[in-house]
Design an enzyme around this catalytic site. Structure first.
Site, PDB file in Angstrom:
ATOM      1  N   LEU A 623       0.837  -1.202   0.000  1.00 26.61           N
ATOM      2  CA  LEU A 623       0.000   0.000   0.000  1.00 26.61           C
ATOM      3  C   LEU A 623       0.870   1.249   0.000  1.00 26.61           C
ATOM      4  O   LEU A 623       0.874   2.027  -0.940  1.00 26.61           O
ATOM      5  CB  LEU A 623      -0.928  -0.004   1.223  1.00 26.61           C
ATOM      6  N   ASP A 624       1.585   1.447   1.082  1.00 23.77           N
ATOM      7  CA  ASP A 624       2.493   2.585   1.231  1.00 23.77           C
ATOM      8  C   ASP A 624       3.759   2.064   1.891  1.00 23.77           C
ATOM      9  O   ASP A 624       3.813   1.982   3.119  1.00 23.77           O
ATOM     10  CB  ASP A 624       1.826   3.665   2.083  1.00 23.77           C
ATOM     11  N   PRO A 625       4.733   1.604   1.077  1.00 23.33           N
ATOM     12  CA  PRO A 625       4.874   1.835  -0.355  1.00 23.33           C
ATOM     13  C   PRO A 625       4.156   0.800  -1.209  1.00 23.33           C
ATOM     14  O   PRO A 625       4.053  -0.360  -0.834  1.00 23.33           O
ATOM     15  CB  PRO A 625       6.379   1.727  -0.556  1.00 23.33           C
TER      16      PRO A 625
END
Length: 946
Positions: A623-625
């Protein structure tokens, strides 16, 4: 010596210069052929198959030489039975009398007659999985198999093939398809008056229709909105020549490969441009460049193809007629197709009011080679005469029902010449006839060594006397390499083994969607490894066939190596500090690796080693990253193609509890260990603001930089910078951006509470004497008193709160500490450091209860300057809720699905970059984003203009 042998055999000799058989001495051999019996079998591989290996004229010559020819009846054959009867053949169903049986295509296993010689196109020489049962049956039945494809001269060139008529029929078909495709795209063209090849009595009729269309083109009937059309022919052999003979009925001009781009952009629409591409035009050494044909023939693995970069981008239609061998470079790979089929702005098209734009330059491919997974890698199955075309798009979808959708029109019929069956039979029979005089002497019961076959015939024999001949023993090795060996099931039918395998390290919250997605493909074996056995067993038990393994990767390196070596792809969902352990093992075992974590220095240092081993280590696909990268890069790429510039980029992302589940002082809950969440609040940060670098020191200063955010007014959000954002100017390719910030999202109240914990020393990662595991037991209230510097905890509760307020300088913060239960007399599980002790406590206190759900919010604010000096502020938003009814959490879905998609893309050959890589190229991020939509993960955009 060879000529003496040939003379003693009384068979046609070999031409010294070409290796071709000399038919001039045929009739001197007739006495030795008397009494021989051959058969021409009926073709049943396809309802369209109307060819025969020998025409009546060829049969007549054999009969005059003393050969008895039996022809199996077939009303489908283009030459009627009467034509063979007039030639002197016997028409009968039973062909068991024949010692040699000639056909065109593969033979059904149940119709194989033991101890015979069969001649056909067996499609086994590349270990094609679908035909391995046929090869096995031939070996079992002591059949001698001769494959026409391997009848070659001294130079290795094929001497018997339908190639020319494959080219003729293929060219007719693709011109017919172009008419339908362009019409679907909004353009009526002269190609509409060309039918499929089998609609014509012969090729002359087809050529006349094409010639008529050519007249219209020369008179300006092609819509200007289409732009110049360019046809690229690969190779110069019979297939290519057959196609070019038909193409030349159109008004045309041949150009060199070097001139292709120029005519594609500026050419005339009253004619069609053509380019013949030979090996030297697109093959070059991996090291040093250049092309040497002799070296390439011996070592094709030393070469790469530049076709996708130098030629394909300027081709409207590709006519592929080259033979592809294992280890040879591919013309177009799956990643190449993604690049070439992207929607693109086409400045070479004139602007015309009301004229529809073409989706991309490449409109059609006629893959006459019809070699699944071969030189055109993404065509892993052939089309058919019944369904001759499919639209293949950049996301690997194939549509056989419409001409209108995105993609390139592909025709890849594997029996193309049968659409012109009489001409193809005459052509092939005349080529084969001289070699039949040698083949006819074959007696499958006798050892191959007792035959004095000519080199051409001997070299085409794949199997004899129950085993593969020496030149074709590699087929068995290929079968093992491809992991596609076949076994017999209980019912006696062939059953395919699993073709690929994935090992997943980590069985925590985010692993379930990943396993679930991969489990949808029944051909993927999945192994889940965890140092928590119950966790691994629980996940594996949800999905039949998934195997669980108890493993601590740092304590059992031998087991780790064994597991990794058995997999095609590994996925590490372990803490990022362990990824390098997995990565090193993957390189040793030549197994690809996917992680959802940030690329760290230890992994980055393995790039050259991984590249040398042919291993892909793909990072930052969570997701993030992960999704944050994909959405940003998609936006940047589209803006750049349209001529815009990125002036600023601010990104926020956070995993949160749904608002109704955020009733605690942190406004946060943990679906995984809180340690990383809390430790991140102590990190330093760096970003660009209006061209200046802003640096925030570590140790807690980050929480003082919090910003209130109102891009989604219904949420009470705040954010703070995350790590080093300055590196993304280069990584994202946005050199003109003066502001670049990537930050973490939380609900308002989070940073205030974290600051209270920091001021008390509860987020300290260093050991504290009071928390030594072997020290005296303490309560949370005692720990707080110790952290405040009080000598003991014998203090009134209200006085303790007053001391806290003095330290924290806020009643709100005191209330947060109190509401977290940190002033109670509850015992503390001491884990040496305040951070680890608090982490354990919060993981129990602030975990998700049953029927609670989480939330993902991601926001990109992109400042764009357009060529007309207008400015746009584009917002890209992703809001995903978890399933409160026992399904996957939002965090698990947004981390697990991208990682699963990436692993599947590597398995399927869609990702072919090697070494340590990030998902920053369109061939990776666009398919993942498209497929995430199918999983309910889709962004939406907002826009403001100045």
């Amino acid at each position: 010596m060879l000529m003496r042998i040939l003379r003693s055999m009384c068979v046609p000799g070999l031409n010294r210069s070409t290796g071709a058989l000399n038919t001039g001495i045929l009739f001197r051999c007739s006495s030795s052929l008397r009494g021989k019996v051959i058969a021409i079998r009926r073709e049943d591989q396809s309802v369209w198959e109307r060819r025969a290996p020998l025409a009546p004229s060829n049969v007549r010559r054999l009969i005059r030489a003393g050969v008895k020819v039996i022809v199996q009846p077939s009303n489908r054959r283009a030459y009627p039975a009467q034509a063979y009867l007039k030639a002197g053949a016997f028409l009968q169903e039973d062909i068991s009398e024949a010692s040699v049986i000639f056909g065109v295509k593969q033979i059904p296993i149940d119709q194989l007659i033991p101890n015979k010689t069969y001649c056909c196109f067996s499609h086994t020489i590349k270990a094609q999985e679908s035909n391995m049962p046929l090869l096995d049956a031939m070996l079992e039945k002591n059949i001698r198999l001769l494959d026409y494809e391997k009848l070659t001269d001294n130079a290795g060139q094929r001497v018997v093939a339908f190639g020319k008529y494959a080219g003729v029929a293929g060219m007719v078909n693709i011109l017919h398809g172009m008419g339908l495709r362009l019409l679907a795209l909004g353009h009526h063209t002269p190609f509409m008056h060309i039918g499929p090849a089998h609609n014509y009595r012969d090729s002359a009729m087809a050529r006349q229709a094409i010639r008529d269309a050519g007249y219209e083109i020369a008179l300006g009937a092609m819509p200007k909105s289409i732009g110049p059309l360019t046809f690229v022919f690969t190779g110069s052999g019979n297939v290519s020549q057959g196609g070019q003979e038909v193409f030349q009925e159109l008004p045309h001009e041949y150009v060199t490969p070097e001139s292709l781009r120029k005519v594609a952009e500026h050419g005339d629409t009253n004619k069609i441009y053509s380019c013949e591409v030979r090996r030297r035009h697109h093959l070059e050494r991996k090291e040093g460049g250049g092309f040497d044909s002799e070296e390439y023939d011996k070592h094709p693995e030393r070469y790469i193809s530049t076709f996708s970069k130098k030629i394909a981008p300027y081709a409207s239609v590709i006519i592929n007629g080259i033979y592809w061998a294992v280890d040879s470079p591919k013309l177009l790979t799956i990643p190449d197709a993604k690049y070439l089929l992207r929607p693109a702005h086409t400045p070479w098209l004139p602007i015309s009011v009301g004229a529809p734009a073409l989706p991309h330059r490449m409109l059609a491919i006629c893959d006459i080679s019809a070699d699944p997974g071969g030189s055109i890698e993404f065509m892993n199955e052939c089309t058919t005469i019944d369904t001759p075309f499919c639209l293949y798009d950049a996301d690997r979808n194939k549509d056989t029902k419409s001409f209108k959708g995105p993609g390139v029109l592909v025709c890849s019929i594997d029996n193309m010449p049968t659409q012109l069956p009489k001409e193809a039979t005459d052509f092939f029979g005349d080529l084969l006839y001289p070699y039949t005089l040698d083949i006819i002497r074959s007696e499958a019961k006798k050892p191959l060594e007792e035959h004095n076959f000519t080199p051409a015939v001997h070299g085409a024999i794949i199997a004899s006397n129950g085993r593969l001949t020496p030149n074709f023993e590699y087929i068995q090795e290929l079968r093992q390499m491809n992991n596609k060996s076949r076994h017999k099931a209980d019912d006696g039918q062939p059953e395919a083994q699993t073709v690929s395998s994935v090992v997943v390290f980590g069985a925590g919250y985010v692993s379930a969607p990943l396993v679930e997605y991969l489990h949808r493909d029944g051909n993927i074996k999945i192994v889940v490894c965890s140092h928590l056995k119950d966790e691994a067993d629980s996940l594996a038990n949800k999905y039949p066939g998934v195997e669980s393994v108890f493993l601590n990767v740092t304590e059992r390196p031998d087991t780790l190596r064994e597991i990794v070596s058995s997999a095609d792809v590994a996925v590490s969902l372990l803490p990022y500090g362990l990824h390098h352990v997995i990565a090193k093992t993957c390189i040793e075992c030549r197994t690809h690796l996917v992680t959802a974590s940030y690329l760290n220095d230890e992994i980055r240092a393995l790039h050259e080693e991984a590249e040398g081993a042919g291993v892909t280590i793909l990072n930052e696909v969570g997701l993030d990253p992960g999704i944050d990268h994909l959405l940003a890069l998609e936006c940047f790429d589209d803006v750049k193609q349209a001529g815009g510039k990125i002036e600023s980029f601010i990104s926020w992302c956070g995993g949160l509890p749904a608002p109704e589940c955020s009733d605690n002082p942190l406004r946060y809950k943990f679906s995984w260990s809180p340690r990383g969440v809390l430790l991140n609040t102590l990190s330093p940060a760096k970003y660009y603001h209006n061209g200046q670098v802003v640096e925030i020191a570590g140790g807690g200063d980050l929480m003082s930089t919090v910003q209130d955010l109102d891009f989604l007014p219904g949420f009470a959000l705040e954010g703070f910078p995350n790590r080093d954002s300055t590196m993304y100017r280069d990584l994202y390719g946005i050199p003109n951006a003066s502001t670049i910030l990537r930050g973490t999202l939380r609900f308002k109240g989070f940073t205030d509470t974290v600051q209270a914990l920091q001021y008390l020393g509860l987020v300290d990662p260093n050991p504290h004497p009071s928390l030594h595991p072997n020290g005296p037991d303490i309560t949370w209230r005692t720990l707080i008193c110790n952290l405040l510097g009080l000598l003991n905890d014998d203090i009134f509760y209200e006085n303790l709160k007053r001391k806290l307020e003095e330290r924290l300088n806020s009643e709100v913060r005191v209330k947060a500490i109190e509401d977290l239960g940190l002033l109670k007399e509850d015992p503390v599980l001491k884990l040496n450091t305040p951070l680890d002790t608090l982490t354990h406590y919060l993981s129990k206190k602030l975990n998700y209860e049953r029927n609670e759900r989480d939330l993902i919010v991601l926001r990109h604010d992109v400042g764009i300057l357009w060529p007309d000096n207008k400015k746009e502020e584009r917002g890209i938003n992703l809001v995903i809720y978890g399933d409160s009814r026992g399904g996957h959490s939002a965090m698990a879905r947004t981390v697990g699905y991208p990682a699963a998609l990436a692993a599947k893309m590597i398995l399927d050959g869609e990702i072919q970059q090697r070494g340590v890589i990030l998902p920053f190229t369109p061939d990776i991020y666009r398919p993942i984003l498209n497929r995430l939509k199918s999983e309910g993960i889709e962004s939406f955009e907002t826009s403001k203009w100045e």
